[in-house]
Design a protein around this motif. Structure first.
Motif, mmCIF file in Angstrom:
data_model
loop_
_atom_site.group_PDB
_atom_site.id
_atom_site.type_symbol
_atom_site.label_atom_id
_atom_site.label_comp_id
_atom_site.label_asym_id
_atom_site.label_seq_id
_atom_site.Cartn_x
_atom_site.Cartn_y
_atom_site.Cartn_z
ATOM 1 N N ASN A 51 -25.064 31.312 -21.741
ATOM 2 C CA ASN A 51 -25.159 31.622 -20.310
ATOM 3 C C ASN A 51 -25.612 33.060 -20.087
ATOM 4 O O ASN A 51 -26.378 33.343 -19.156
ATOM 5 N N PHE A 52 -25.144 33.959 -20.961
ATOM 6 C CA PHE A 52 -25.553 35.364 -20.842
ATOM 7 C C PHE A 52 -27.045 35.512 -21.155
ATOM 8 O O PHE A 52 -27.770 36.246 -20.470
ATOM 9 N N ILE A 53 -27.511 34.791 -22.179
ATOM 10 C CA ILE A 53 -28.930 34.839 -22.550
ATOM 11 C C ILE A 53 -29.798 34.342 -21.398
ATOM 12 O O ILE A 53 -30.889 34.879 -21.143
ATOM 13 N N LYS A 54 -29.318 33.327 -20.666
ATOM 14 C CA LYS A 54 -30.086 32.790 -19.533
ATOM 15 C C LYS A 54 -30.345 33.860 -18.469
ATOM 16 O O LYS A 54 -31.356 33.824 -17.773
ATOM 17 N N LYS A 55 -29.424 34.808 -18.385
ATOM 18 C CA LYS A 55 -29.584 35.874 -17.383
ATOM 19 C C LYS A 55 -30.670 36.878 -17.776
ATOM 20 O O LYS A 55 -31.040 37.736 -16.983
ATOM 21 N N THR A 56 -31.162 36.775 -19.016
ATOM 22 C CA THR A 56 -32.241 37.668 -19.464
ATOM 23 C C THR A 56 -33.604 36.976 -19.460
ATOM 24 O O THR A 56 -34.615 37.617 -19.730
ATOM 25 N N GLU A 57 -33.625 35.676 -19.184
ATOM 26 C CA GLU A 57 -34.862 34.910 -19.323
ATOM 27 C C GLU A 57 -35.962 35.367 -18.367
ATOM 28 O O GLU A 57 -37.142 35.230 -18.673
#
Length: 683
Positions: free
Chosen positions: A570-576
């Protein structure tokens, strides 16, 4: 070549399809070019008229802007005439006949047998591959171009001389016959079309300069961009058609080139090299991954190819692959040990057929020649170790080290690699049973069941195979559901050698789900027996509570891993959003969300660092990356300059990657503790 290479009906069909699609493209392109010439002349006339009616600065700029519209559109359509596709040779080393007489003689014999021309230049690279390449321009479609040969030492290092002969015969086979030259022509045209549509950085810069002169030229540039967007849309549709037909032809060309090779050496040498290719490549990647984790220690390789050879043979022994004359003899059974999928469909976007299909086609030729004497291909070189060392230096030339660099000898590499391997692998008694699955979830009722057999019989190859079949069924069912939902544009597919159409998908899914359930029940029953068997042994040694406790600790770690995996995903999705072009307003909004999410991420890293157990197993590399990240309040985007701050983003993403690796590492350690405890009960 003794036998005549046949041209299949499928090859002829796809050749015709590729040529027709290119002819259609040419018709569309000439039509667009003709319209652009008319538009250029019209804009030239209007622009000239504006400037001559009333000549002053405003009419001059307006006239230039109108003329520029036509000229810029025309330039866009003809720019590829002057574009050269140059191959980057910085990672290659050219070799000459004076340096390598035996190799050149070897290649010359193949060239004569295939009836093609000797390469213009011969290079060696670090790759596990061989290829023929050349610099191409628009005019190379009509003028003969001599090709260069590139041979990867990662390939040379893992094949025999006869296998190398087959591989090079395959590469030369692509350019040996008229039918293959059509394929080469299609390939070149395909690249030109791609360059025209997509590779236009210098052209965009030119338009921006034109637009910057005044408001009038800015308006003209905007009109040009609208026109170009329309032209690109048309050309993209045409490119899709051309590319799809080209890829179909490419697949047939691979079969055709394989047949050329079979006529030179017989089919067996190419077959054996294809079967070993995955092992050769994964061994090379294992060396690269090993040294990637040694960058923070300033350690590099002295010779990556000796290390590749060691890992290849080590992995072969681990997987019970026979080794002859220092070369693993990989079979189709070994290749498919971990891949039990029975679903097969030709992707319209795949340029190569799969290895199994290539091998099946090779076997159909049934061309048998002299047996392979298994002499190493390395022996063809005068000083292979010197070339290996030079290419090793090239591989590490772009790595930035923070201190004095130490070179590992082969002995030092083996010692360190084996230490890491033992830390991350499970005891051989399990036979790979737990390589891709975890122990069963503990239930109280398992304490009451009694297993009366031999525990080692629970880890036989058949039991392990059940796991891979189950996983393959899950994967196939998932893919079939995507086909059912039309995520893949296909009309038919094969499953277990039987052809199906889209209307059959639902029934096939239902059958496979029933089959999957049967296999999962078998695995579950086996897992229960494993638990019961080890529990009984633990009870005999008065270690039953210890067994339950260590089992519970692992399951707790597994639950924590699943929660942490979900969190970090979920945290990685915020960097997409960083990967895509966005307006400044969207970037600022997304960054604020990221900064807010970072608070918890940094808190999690701090907890890990301050925990004595976790800290003890953190690598120095991870500590260094996290310390740098936590000690800075990074800004990831400069609004004034409209660009991202790469160093800050690298620190963030490196920290995320280390976090992902760390939570896996914890789970593996807990799993290893449990499996080691179980193993010790057998002693």
């Amino acid at each position: 070549m003794n036998s005549k290479v046949t041209i299949s009906p499928e090859f002829k069909k796809n050749t015709i399809g590729a040529i027709l699609s290119i002819l259609l493209f040419i018709i569309v392109y000439i039509s667009l070019l003709t319209l652009s010439v008319i538009l250029t002349l019209f804009c030239g006339y209007i622009g000239y008229s504006i400037m001559t009616i009333s000549f002053h600065l405003k009419t001059l700029l307006l006239g230039i802007a109108v003329i520029g519209i036509g000229i810029l559109i025309f330039i866009f359509l003809v720019k590829f005439f002057f574009k050269k596709k140059t191959i980057d040779n910085s990672n290659l080393i050219e070799i000459t006949q004076e340096e390598e007489p035996d190799l050149f003689l070897f290649i010359n014999d193949i060239v004569k047998e295939v009836k093609t021309k000797f390469p213009k230049k011969i290079y060696v690279s670090e790759d596990v591959n061989a290829s023929v390449f050349y610099d191409s321009t628009f005019w190379s479609m009509f003028l003969p171009v001599r090709k260069n040969l590139q041979i990867g030492l990662g390939l040379i290092n893992t094949v025999s001389q006869t296998e190398l002969k087959a591989i090079l015969a395959h590469e030369f086979g692509h350019f040996s016959q008229k039918s293959m030259k059509i394929g080469s022509y299609v390939y070149n045209v395909n690249h030109i079309i791609y360059n025209t549509i997509y590779e236009d950085t210098s052209y965009n810069n030119f338009i921006q300069k034109f637009a910057s002169f005044s408001n009038v030229t800015y308006l003209a540039a905007s009109i040009v961009i609208k026109f170009i967007n329309g032209i690109q849309w048309i050309l993209q549709k045409m490119y899709t058609l051309v590319n799809k037909n080209h890829l179909k032809l490419s697949r047939e060309m691979e079969f055709h080139a394989d047949e050329v090779a079979a006529n030179v050496t017989g089919y067996i040498p190419l077959k054996t090299s294809l079967l070993r290719l995955s092992l050769s490549d994964s061994s090379y990647r294992a060396v690269i991954d090993f040294y990637s984790n040694k960058i923070h220690e300033c350690i590099k390789s002295k010779n990556i190819f000796k290390e590749q050879k060691y890992i290849m043979n080590f992995l072969a022994k681990e997987n019970n692959i026979e080794i002859k004359e220092d070369i693993p003899c990989v079979t189709i059974e070994h290749l498919n040990r971990y891949n039990k999928s029975k679903l097969n469909f030709d992707s319209q976007w795949s340029s190569h057929p799969n290895i199994e299909d290539r091998i099946a086609a090779l076997e159909k030729t049934n061309i048998i020649k002299e047996p392979d004497n298994l002499l190493p291909a390395n022996k063809l070189f005068s000083n292979i170790e010197n070339l290996q060392s030079k290419l090793t230096d090239i591989v590490f030339s772009n790595v930035q080290y923070s201190g004095k660099v130490t070179e590992y000898s082969l002995e030092e590499f083996i010692s360190s690699y084996m230490s890491d391997f033992k830390k991350n692998s499970f005891d051989p008694i399990y036979n790979g049973y737990y390589n891709s699955k975890n122990p069963i979830k503990f239930e109280e009722e398992y304490n009451k069941t009694v297993f009366e057999g031999n525990i080692k019989d629970l880890f036989t190859p058949e039991k392990v195979e059940n796991i891979y079949i189950s996983q393959a069924l899950e994967s196939d069912i998932d893919l079939l559901k995507q086909i059912e939902n039309e995520n893949y544009k296909i009309k038919s597919f094969d499953y277990d050698g039987v052809k199906y159409t889209l209307k059959d998908v639902k029934n096939l899914i239902n059958r496979l789900e029933e089959k999957l359930q049967d296999y999962n029940l078998k695995i579950e029953e086996n897992d229960k027996n494993i638990f019961s068997g080890f529990y009984q042994l633990a009870k005999k040694r008065n270690k039953d509570q210890m067994f339950i406790d260590i089992y519970a600790l692992f399951k707790k770690s597994e639950n924590q891993y699943n929660a942490q995996r979900e969190y970090i995903d979920n945290f990685i999705k915020k960097t997409e959003f960083i990967q895509y072009e966005n307006s400044v307003d969207i970037i600022i909004k997304k960054l604020n969300e990221l900064y807010h999410a970072e608070i918890e991420f940094k808190k999690n890293l701090t907890i890990i660092i301050n925990d004595n157990y976790y800290n003890s197993i953190l690598s120095e590399k991870t500590k260094k990356i996290w310390d740098e990240y936590l000690s800075n309040e990074y800004t990831y985007f400069y609004k004034e300059e409209l660009k991202y701050y790469d160093n800050a983003l690298n620190s963030l993403f490196n920290s995320i990657n280390e976090y992902s690796d760390f939570i896996i590492k914890i789970l593996i350690l807990r799993k290893k503790d449990l499996l080691e405890f179980q193993k010790n009960l057998l002693e």
